[in-house]
Design a protein around this motif. Sequence first.
Motif, PDB file in Angstrom:
ATOM      1  N   SER A 121       0.727  -1.206  -0.081  1.00 46.61           N
ATOM      2  CA  SER A 121       0.085   0.047  -0.120  1.00 46.61           C
ATOM      3  C   SER A 121       0.577   1.323   0.044  1.00 46.61           C
ATOM      4  N   ALA A 122       2.045   1.114   0.470  1.00 46.83           N
ATOM      5  CA  ALA A 122       2.971   2.221   0.310  1.00 46.83           C
ATOM      6  C   ALA A 122       3.263   2.810  -0.975  1.00 46.83           C
ATOM      7  N   THR A 123       3.352   1.847  -1.958  1.00 46.07           N
ATOM      8  CA  THR A 123       3.453   2.249  -3.212  1.00 46.07           C
ATOM      9  C   THR A 123       2.621   3.415  -3.611  1.00 46.07           C
ATOM     10  N   GLY A 124       1.313   3.367  -3.471  1.00 47.82           N
ATOM     11  CA  GLY A 124       0.251   4.381  -3.767  1.00 47.82           C
ATOM     12  C   GLY A 124       0.343   5.487  -2.855  1.00 47.82           C
ATOM     13  N   LEU A 125       0.710   5.284  -1.493  1.00 46.92           N
ATOM     14  CA  LEU A 125       0.741   6.217  -0.374  1.00 46.92           C
ATOM     15  C   LEU A 125       1.834   7.484  -0.816  1.00 46.92           C
ATOM     16  N   THR A 126       3.202   6.731  -1.212  1.00 45.21           N
ATOM     17  CA  THR A 126       4.113   7.416  -1.551  1.00 45.21           C
ATOM     18  C   THR A 126       4.115   8.212  -2.762  1.00 45.21           C
ATOM     19  N   VAL A 142      10.415  -5.491  -8.549  1.00 45.41           N
ATOM     20  CA  VAL A 142      11.329  -6.769  -8.202  1.00 45.41           C
ATOM     21  C   VAL A 142      11.151  -7.869  -9.141  1.00 45.41           C
ATOM     22  N   ASN A 143       9.888  -8.116  -9.650  1.00 46.97           N
ATOM     23  CA  ASN A 143       9.731  -9.491 -10.694  1.00 46.97           C
ATOM     24  C   ASN A 143       8.616  -9.071 -11.316  1.00 46.97           C
ATOM     25  N   LEU A 144       8.354 -10.134 -11.976  1.00 51.63           N
ATOM     26  CA  LEU A 144       6.980 -10.080 -12.860  1.00 51.63           C
ATOM     27  C   LEU A 144       5.482 -10.029 -12.195  1.00 51.63           C
ATOM     28  N   LYS A 145       5.604 -10.508 -11.036  1.00 49.12           N
ATOM     29  CA  LYS A 145       4.399 -10.027 -10.166  1.00 49.12           C
ATOM     30  C   LYS A 145       4.012  -8.585 -10.245  1.00 49.12           C
ATOM     31  N   ASP A 146       5.051  -7.927  -9.981  1.00 46.86           N
ATOM     32  CA  ASP A 146       4.943  -6.386  -9.693  1.00 46.86           C
ATOM     33  C   ASP A 146       4.208  -5.809 -10.992  1.00 46.86           C
ATOM     34  N   ALA A 147       4.560  -6.220 -12.236  1.00 41.74           N
ATOM     35  CA  ALA A 147       3.970  -5.701 -13.409  1.00 41.74           C
ATOM     36  C   ALA A 147       2.604  -6.378 -13.595  1.00 41.74           C
ATOM     37  N   ASP A 148       2.008  -7.240 -13.005  1.00 47.82           N
ATOM     38  CA  ASP A 148       0.477  -7.673 -13.121  1.00 47.82           C
ATOM     39  C   ASP A 148      -0.399  -7.166 -12.197  1.00 47.82           C
ATOM     40  N   LEU A 149      -1.085  -6.228 -12.989  1.00 46.09           N
ATOM     41  CA  LEU A 149      -2.178  -5.286 -12.272  1.00 46.09           C
ATOM     42  C   LEU A 149      -3.638  -5.981 -12.266  1.00 46.09           C
ATOM     43  N   SER A 150      -3.542  -7.113 -12.862  1.00 50.03           N
ATOM     44  CA  SER A 150      -4.943  -7.813 -12.674  1.00 50.03           C
ATOM     45  C   SER A 150      -4.876  -8.813 -11.469  1.00 50.03           C
ATOM     46  N   SER A 169      -2.054   0.168  -7.805  1.00 50.82           N
ATOM     47  CA  SER A 169      -2.272   0.439  -9.051  1.00 50.82           C
ATOM     48  C   SER A 169      -2.045   1.901  -9.413  1.00 50.82           C
ATOM     49  N   TYR A 170      -2.423   2.628  -8.406  1.00 44.98           N
ATOM     50  CA  TYR A 170      -2.445   4.231  -8.372  1.00 44.98           C
ATOM     51  C   TYR A 170      -0.892   4.509  -8.368  1.00 44.98           C
ATOM     52  N   GLY A 171      -0.311   3.997  -7.407  1.00 42.81           N
ATOM     53  CA  GLY A 171       1.343   4.208  -7.430  1.00 42.81           C
ATOM     54  C   GLY A 171       2.021   3.865  -8.638  1.00 42.81           C
ATOM     55  N   ILE A 172       1.687   2.567  -9.270  1.00 42.78           N
ATOM     56  CA  ILE A 172       2.365   2.214 -10.474  1.00 42.78           C
ATOM     57  C   ILE A 172       2.134   3.399 -11.689  1.00 42.78           C
TER      58      ILE A 172
END
Length: 381
Positions: A121-126, A142-150, A169-172
Amino acid sequence: MIPLSMFNAENYPEAGVLEKAKSILRHPVTRMKICFIAELPQARMGGAELQCYMIAERLALKGYEIHYICYEKAPEPSKIDLNIHNIGEDASRGALRHIISFFSALKEANCDLYLQTCPRSATGLTALFCKLHNRIFVYRAVNLKDADLSFSKEYYWPDVKWWFKKAYSYGIKRANAIICNSVRVAEKFKEKIKSPVIVIPNGHPIKPLKNIPPKEQYILWAARLTEIKRPHLLVEIARRLPQYTFIMVGRGRYKLPELPKNVKFLGFKTGEALRSLYEKAAIFLNTSLIEGFPNTLIEAGMYYTPYVTFYDPDDVVKRYELGFHVNNVEEAVQSIDELMRNPDLRRKMGTNIRKYVEKNHNIETTVKLYEKLFKELLNEV
């Protein structure tokens, strides 16, 4: 000024090309304040945490003001000048207290650029904080999981709450840049988002070695004990190869099955104890199916240790004969047995992986690429 396009996935350095990058990164350092939102490696075993720490360490030695916001207290103090903001106690007292504490730490750090790693959740908060305060936000994948927004089970996402999906998703989508450690991860990000996606290889301090160090007859497995790392496959492989010793290093919530007698579980190891295990191992085994560019490949390569893996990052294992890429337990058993029976093949692949790592994954080059990117991003504000 070097354009950001130089660092995109299409121009990701192949073996040897990083040497060309060195000649364009010799500019004097201007002081910046940089905040890393990540756990310290002294508190949590993980390649992402170690990589961020090594980058932060070298930037601090260059004179940058470095801040760290983390949730877990390190069992030993950092040996470099880091401004550490620990919010773990407040984060455990509920969502509102967590958000207030996190924003307070971001504000207290008062940095020019904030880099956050690992899906949280820190991704979006930051990202929100940086938008409100006109600061730069960089997400380090870090890996492929990070890029999977589904958030699919295919990439080992747990059942996450709707608010986590929204926050991450907001943070990314609002990051000023996303740093990936492999082309494959960068390409997956580019399918979904418009933010600049940059590939910077992982790096490590590579100790000079003139010869292959003395090896012992064991296969090393080192990772967090989580579902995504699939430690149960190590157990199954070891059962089929009772004539060989397997050493298992890691910790986590994953409940291991009963270990056969030829598996020695050592728990959590860091520093010299872990380096010694890499140095003496005959083979390194990676059972994970979802990765970015695993630090374990670099750490094994530093000590001439061939790599048997279920995941081949950007096909480098196959392309440069660094070990074996396997698709199932049977192939893993055959590959390990072949390497253990053939010291000449181990020596050849060990030499290959050492040369590959020396040429492509030196931490000093990695830090220069981060440094140049950070300067580019801040000049764009």
